[in-house]
Design a protein around this motif. Sequence first.
Motif, PDB file in Angstrom:
ATOM      1  N   ASN A   1      21.519  69.050 -24.161  1.00 40.73           N
ATOM      2  CA  ASN A   1      20.558  68.234 -25.109  1.00 40.73           C
ATOM      3  C   ASN A   1      21.373  67.864 -26.436  1.00 40.73           C
ATOM      4  OD1 ASN A   1      18.526  66.992 -26.472  1.00 40.73           O
ATOM      5  ND2 ASN A   1      16.917  67.541 -25.222  1.00 40.73           N
ATOM      6  N   ALA A   2      21.670  66.763 -27.032  1.00 43.06           N
ATOM      7  CA  ALA A   2      22.293  66.842 -28.301  1.00 43.06           C
ATOM      8  C   ALA A   2      21.077  66.605 -29.478  1.00 43.06           C
ATOM      9  CB  ALA A   2      23.476  65.810 -28.406  1.00 43.06           C
ATOM     10  N   GLU A   3      19.969  66.431 -29.044  1.00 39.74           N
ATOM     11  CA  GLU A   3      18.880  66.270 -30.090  1.00 39.74           C
ATOM     12  C   GLU A   3      17.786  67.161 -29.581  1.00 39.74           C
ATOM     13  OE1 GLU A   3      16.457  63.145 -29.629  1.00 39.74           O
ATOM     14  OE2 GLU A   3      17.179  62.990 -27.570  1.00 39.74           O
ATOM     15  N   PRO A   4      17.758  68.250 -29.640  1.00 38.94           N
ATOM     16  CA  PRO A   4      16.614  69.058 -28.898  1.00 38.94           C
ATOM     17  C   PRO A   4      15.368  69.259 -29.909  1.00 38.94           C
ATOM     18  CG  PRO A   4      18.304  70.560 -29.971  1.00 38.94           C
ATOM     19  CD  PRO A   4      18.886  69.307 -29.830  1.00 38.94           C
ATOM     20  N   VAL A   5      15.481  68.894 -31.095  1.00 37.76           N
ATOM     21  CA  VAL A   5      14.189  68.929 -31.774  1.00 37.76           C
ATOM     22  C   VAL A   5      13.551  67.675 -31.610  1.00 37.76           C
ATOM     23  CG1 VAL A   5      13.437  68.704 -34.369  1.00 37.76           C
ATOM     24  CG2 VAL A   5      15.154  70.348 -33.830  1.00 37.76           C
ATOM     25  N   GLY A   6      14.136  66.628 -31.640  1.00 39.02           N
ATOM     26  CA  GLY A   6      13.215  65.417 -31.246  1.00 39.02           C
ATOM     27  C   GLY A   6      12.606  65.493 -30.088  1.00 39.02           C
TER      28      GLY A   6
END
Length: 495
Positions: A294-299
Amino acid sequence: MQRLLKRLTLKEDPSIYEDKDSHLARVLTVKDFLALGVGTIVSTSIFTLPGVVAANHAGPAVVFSFIVAAVVAGLVAFAYAEMAAAMPFAGSAYSWINVMFGEFFGWALLAEYFIALAFVGSGLSANLRGLLSPLGLTLPKALSNTFGTDGGVVDLIAVLVIALVSLLLSRGISKASRVENVLVVLKVLAVLTFIVVGATAIHVQNYVPFIPKYHLNADGSAFGGWQGIYAGVSMIFLAYIGFDSIAANSAEAKNPGKTMPRGILGSLVIAVVLFVAVALVLVGMFKYSSYANNAEPVGWALRQAGHPIVASVIQAIAVLGMFTALIGMTLAGSRLIYSFGRDGMLPKWLGKLHHNQPNNALLVLTIVAIIIGAFCPFAFLAQLISAGTLIAFMFVSLGIYALRRREGVDIAVPAFKMPFYPVLPAIAFLGALFVFMGLDIQAKLYAGVWFIVGLVIYFSYGMRHSYLAEKRLSKTDTAAKSASKVADSTVEERD
């Protein structure tokens, strides 16, 4: 052999760098350097690495990986602070290594910023695409991924943002620093918002076990136990390249003896607190395995927790905030290439200034970074940056011993000194070496390949064109002519 060794270890006179860099305007303050450091450290890494490292190596213990990496980075930061205070030159570690060890050893640093710029551009692209995807706005795979990755040809967004930042910096560093300061404030607010909102969705069971049981991943890397924490440290370390970007701009600092240590150490402290807090919240919201690939785990975590609007706002600010990292990397990288051109180690037109800006170096950095970003995958770039950063850190830590012998001789005594000398520089070196040994075997291999490339460039071009060599040859010729005149006059007297 002895003659070759003597040539390789020729050291630059620090007064030469002072003179060459005197045309760079000293306009940056502590506030600017804090923004530059925090903006570069708290960038792509904070929005991507906590989830990736937790899923691949450490589980919830990713927090320990960040702390250990921060301790090592902090030790080295003391060395950087003293070096920057004593020698506020463009090019940071490269210039210092030239003065302390000799020009040959600076080659290890050249690839670092080409790769770092491509890495941050790739991370920004991934987060922007994640932000636009829920709106139904998607690019075809050919324009979304690097060449050969999932049908990709070129990461178009990464190319455009790298070019845009380069255009901004070509207009002047003062304008860029104003943009940097605003974006850093927004980015820190976004990180704090995630911490507060995400904390309401924490499930304590996700922390158990905090240190998962050790086993090998399918690719042979470590997961769980202290081995997984160690593997996480090596991957995370690229996040701390930020304070090197501060040092690279020290030739443009007001009162560098005080400005540089405060900027370097202050930005590191702020960044570490934010990194640890984000990692704790992220692995508490969902099981660490959820963040694999997952390259954008925060979102993603915020959307899954029922906060889609907050996720979109934070990701939007994060994407804007990643411009700060691009600004920092581009500033530092262009100054490094300028330093190579200034010294004749690369074509001398790279060391020319236009309106007090190294725009030739900036152009080359932009073109190479775009090419690298178009063809190299994100994870591959992360490992390469860590290798280059750690090599620089080891050299700078050892350089403190050589610096102390010259302070008050040909280098001014700096306003800041690394504490607990001579013990702390050795510990900093060993810490950086410890992290380097934990890198993926590929990262070490590619670092070795780059070193060989550097050897080829140095022996085929740099060795014959460097200003330092020309200066020494000129002195040798002058001495030879003087000796010849003395000999001729002696013969005449005898006659």
